[in-house]
Write a protein that holds these residues in place. Structure first.
Motif, mmCIF file in Angstrom:
data_model
loop_
_atom_site.group_PDB
_atom_site.id
_atom_site.type_symbol
_atom_site.label_atom_id
_atom_site.label_comp_id
_atom_site.label_asym_id
_atom_site.label_seq_id
_atom_site.Cartn_x
_atom_site.Cartn_y
_atom_site.Cartn_z
ATOM 1 N N THR A 154 -46.778 -19.012 -14.830
ATOM 2 C CA THR A 154 -46.394 -18.275 -16.026
ATOM 3 C C THR A 154 -47.551 -17.510 -16.651
ATOM 4 O O THR A 154 -47.429 -16.346 -16.986
ATOM 5 N N ASP A 155 -48.698 -18.187 -16.795
ATOM 6 C CA ASP A 155 -49.829 -17.554 -17.476
ATOM 7 C C ASP A 155 -51.170 -17.732 -16.764
ATOM 8 O O ASP A 155 -52.200 -17.319 -17.281
ATOM 9 N N GLY A 156 -51.188 -18.355 -15.598
ATOM 10 C CA GLY A 156 -52.427 -18.547 -14.841
ATOM 11 C C GLY A 156 -53.300 -19.666 -15.356
ATOM 12 O O GLY A 156 -54.404 -19.879 -14.844
ATOM 13 N N SER A 157 -52.846 -20.404 -16.362
ATOM 14 C CA SER A 157 -53.663 -21.478 -16.935
ATOM 15 C C SER A 157 -53.862 -22.606 -15.914
ATOM 16 O O SER A 157 -53.063 -22.805 -15.014
ATOM 17 N N VAL A 158 -54.953 -23.346 -16.107
ATOM 18 C CA VAL A 158 -55.295 -24.450 -15.210
ATOM 19 C C VAL A 158 -54.315 -25.593 -15.438
ATOM 20 O O VAL A 158 -54.115 -26.041 -16.561
ATOM 21 N N ARG A 159 -53.714 -26.081 -14.355
ATOM 22 C CA ARG A 159 -52.790 -27.218 -14.416
ATOM 23 C C ARG A 159 -53.381 -28.467 -13.799
ATOM 24 O O ARG A 159 -52.860 -29.548 -13.977
ATOM 25 N N GLY A 160 -54.462 -28.313 -13.034
ATOM 26 C CA GLY A 160 -55.100 -29.468 -12.421
ATOM 27 C C GLY A 160 -56.289 -29.033 -11.585
ATOM 28 O O GLY A 160 -56.435 -27.867 -11.247
ATOM 29 N N GLY A 161 -57.145 -30.003 -11.281
ATOM 30 C CA GLY A 161 -58.311 -29.728 -10.453
ATOM 31 C C GLY A 161 -59.524 -29.330 -11.269
ATOM 32 O O GLY A 161 -59.491 -29.327 -12.492
ATOM 33 N N PRO A 162 -60.587 -28.960 -10.573
ATOM 34 C CA PRO A 162 -61.855 -28.686 -11.249
ATOM 35 C C PRO A 162 -62.013 -27.263 -11.802
ATOM 36 O O PRO A 162 -63.036 -26.965 -12.392
ATOM 37 N N ALA A 163 -61.039 -26.389 -11.638
ATOM 38 C CA ALA A 163 -61.181 -25.010 -12.124
ATOM 39 C C ALA A 163 -61.446 -25.007 -13.633
ATOM 40 O O ALA A 163 -60.719 -25.651 -14.385
ATOM 41 N N PRO A 164 -62.471 -24.272 -14.086
ATOM 42 C CA PRO A 164 -62.825 -24.281 -15.500
ATOM 43 C C PRO A 164 -62.043 -23.283 -16.359
ATOM 44 O O PRO A 164 -61.984 -23.436 -17.568
ATOM 45 N N LYS A 165 -61.469 -22.245 -15.733
ATOM 46 C CA LYS A 165 -60.793 -21.189 -16.488
ATOM 47 C C LYS A 165 -59.492 -20.796 -15.800
ATOM 48 O O LYS A 165 -59.325 -21.002 -14.606
ATOM 49 N N PRO A 166 -58.580 -20.170 -16.527
ATOM 50 C CA PRO A 166 -57.335 -19.687 -15.914
ATOM 51 C C PRO A 166 -57.613 -18.526 -14.959
ATOM 52 O O PRO A 166 -58.661 -17.883 -15.022
ATOM 53 N N LEU A 167 -56.652 -18.257 -14.094
ATOM 54 C CA LEU A 167 -56.743 -17.087 -13.230
ATOM 55 C C LEU A 167 -56.586 -15.839 -14.102
ATOM 56 O O LEU A 167 -55.684 -15.781 -14.940
ATOM 57 N N PRO A 168 -57.430 -14.837 -13.897
ATOM 58 C CA PRO A 168 -57.289 -13.603 -14.677
ATOM 59 C C PRO A 168 -56.003 -12.860 -14.303
ATOM 60 O O PRO A 168 -55.608 -12.825 -13.141
ATOM 61 N N SER A 169 -55.369 -12.244 -15.298
ATOM 62 C CA SER A 169 -54.172 -11.435 -15.063
ATOM 63 C C SER A 169 -54.550 -10.158 -14.326
ATOM 64 O O SER A 169 -55.648 -9.632 -14.501
ATOM 65 N N VAL A 170 -53.620 -9.665 -13.519
ATOM 66 C CA VAL A 170 -53.779 -8.399 -12.813
ATOM 67 C C VAL A 170 -52.585 -7.534 -13.210
ATOM 68 O O VAL A 170 -51.437 -7.980 -13.114
ATOM 69 N N PRO A 171 -52.829 -6.310 -13.661
ATOM 70 C CA PRO A 171 -51.698 -5.469 -14.079
ATOM 71 C C PRO A 171 -50.869 -4.991 -12.888
ATOM 72 O O PRO A 171 -51.416 -4.538 -11.878
ATOM 73 N N ILE A 172 -49.550 -5.116 -13.022
ATOM 74 C CA ILE A 172 -48.612 -4.627 -12.012
ATOM 75 C C ILE A 172 -47.522 -3.826 -12.699
ATOM 76 O O ILE A 172 -47.352 -3.918 -13.912
ATOM 77 N N THR A 173 -46.814 -3.047 -11.909
ATOM 78 C CA THR A 173 -45.642 -2.339 -12.420
ATOM 79 C C THR A 173 -44.454 -2.695 -11.545
ATOM 80 O O THR A 173 -44.595 -2.861 -10.334
ATOM 81 N N VAL A 174 -43.310 -2.849 -12.181
ATOM 82 C CA VAL A 174 -42.072 -3.096 -11.457
ATOM 83 C C VAL A 174 -41.201 -1.867 -11.683
ATOM 84 O O VAL A 174 -40.803 -1.573 -12.819
ATOM 85 N N ASP A 175 -40.912 -1.144 -10.613
ATOM 86 C CA ASP A 175 -40.099 0.066 -10.685
ATOM 87 C C ASP A 175 -38.912 -0.131 -9.771
ATOM 88 O O ASP A 175 -39.059 -0.113 -8.539
ATOM 89 N N GLY A 176 -37.750 -0.376 -10.362
ATOM 90 C CA GLY A 176 -36.575 -0.697 -9.562
ATOM 91 C C GLY A 176 -36.778 -2.044 -8.895
ATOM 92 O O GLY A 176 -36.988 -3.052 -9.556
ATOM 93 N N ASP A 177 -36.797 -2.046 -7.565
ATOM 94 C CA ASP A 177 -37.034 -3.304 -6.839
ATOM 95 C C ASP A 177 -38.416 -3.317 -6.197
ATOM 96 O O ASP A 177 -38.730 -4.176 -5.384
ATOM 97 N N SER A 178 -39.302 -2.394 -6.579
ATOM 98 C CA SER A 178 -40.651 -2.316 -6.007
ATOM 99 C C SER A 178 -41.691 -2.830 -6.992
ATOM 100 O O SER A 178 -41.696 -2.458 -8.161
ATOM 101 N N ILE A 179 -42.595 -3.680 -6.485
ATOM 102 C CA ILE A 179 -43.707 -4.209 -7.294
ATOM 103 C C ILE A 179 -44.989 -3.583 -6.758
ATOM 104 O O ILE A 179 -45.274 -3.663 -5.565
ATOM 105 N N SER A 180 -45.761 -2.952 -7.656
ATOM 106 C CA SER A 180 -46.998 -2.272 -7.275
ATOM 107 C C SER A 180 -48.126 -2.669 -8.198
ATOM 108 O O SER A 180 -47.896 -3.090 -9.336
ATOM 109 N N LEU A 181 -49.358 -2.502 -7.726
ATOM 110 C CA LEU A 181 -50.523 -2.663 -8.594
ATOM 111 C C LEU A 181 -50.516 -1.520 -9.589
ATOM 112 O O LEU A 181 -50.224 -0.380 -9.236
ATOM 113 N N ALA A 182 -50.817 -1.820 -10.856
ATOM 114 C CA ALA A 182 -50.813 -0.786 -11.900
ATOM 115 C C ALA A 182 -52.085 0.041 -11.848
ATOM 116 O O ALA A 182 -53.090 -0.373 -11.379
#
Length: 182
Positions: A154-182
């Motif tokens: 949902t938000d990239g937050s750490v749910r377990g393990g030694p990771a110190p920070k959440p995964l950074p968000s990457v911008p995407i676009t959804v156009d119809g049924d296609s998902i692309s990098l923004a």
């Protein structure tokens, strides 16, 4: 005998003069070589520890997680692998991203998730613990095989393990049924 004792004693160079005249590398050259060799060994060890588990674990995770894996999934993309992480690069169709799961795109170093129907999120595929590539998405979490860090789809937050920070968000676009990098 008295005459022999009056003869001058030949001079012996001081220890510092002997060291300077000795052939071979100087102290600075030896220290620079040793430092460079140690640095090379350390960098090789760091790089090898992250890559080796990923390669071995990717085979395990593909059999365990099934179609939610993406190591082979990005090969199904239409030209996505050749475009790399460029903006506008088509990653997938919305039908390829399972609801409550996701898919890792190794070539683009991104993971796309669908936490709920019609809601798509993207995060960096590099674990925040040691930079290993995450390998799978299952049971609502993104999984890193290197040290078992888990992140929320949902938000990239750490749910377990030694990771110190959440995964950074990457911008995407959804156009119809296609998902692309923004």
């Amino acid at each position: 005998m008295t005459r022999a004792s009056l003869e001058p004693i030949p001079e012996i160079p001081a220890a510092s003069e002997q060291d300077d005249a000795a052939p071979g590398p100087g102290r600075r050259a030896v220290m620079a070589t040793v430092t460079a060799a140690g640095l090379a060994v350390a960098l090789t060890a760091c790089g090898g520890s992250d890559d080796s588990p990923s390669a071995g674990a990717s085979g395990d995770s593909s059999s365990a997680a099934g179609s939610d894996d993406s190591a082979g999934g990005s090969a199904d993309d239409d030209g996505g692998g050749s475009e790399g992480g460029e903006a506008g690069a088509a990653l997938a169709t919305t039908a390829e991203i399972p609801e409550g799961g996701g898919k890792v795109f190794a070539d683009q170093k991104v993971v796309v998730t669908q936490p709920s129907a019609g809601e798509f999120k993207a995060f960096s595929a590099n674990c925040t613990h040691r930079g290993c590539a995450v390998q799978s998405v299952a049971d609502g979490v993104i999984n890193c095989p290197c040290h078992n860090s888990n992140f929320s789809i949902t938000d990239g937050s750490v749910r377990g393990g030694p990771a110190p920070k959440p995964l950074p968000s990457v911008p995407i676009t959804v156009d119809g049924d296609s998902i692309s990098l923004a």
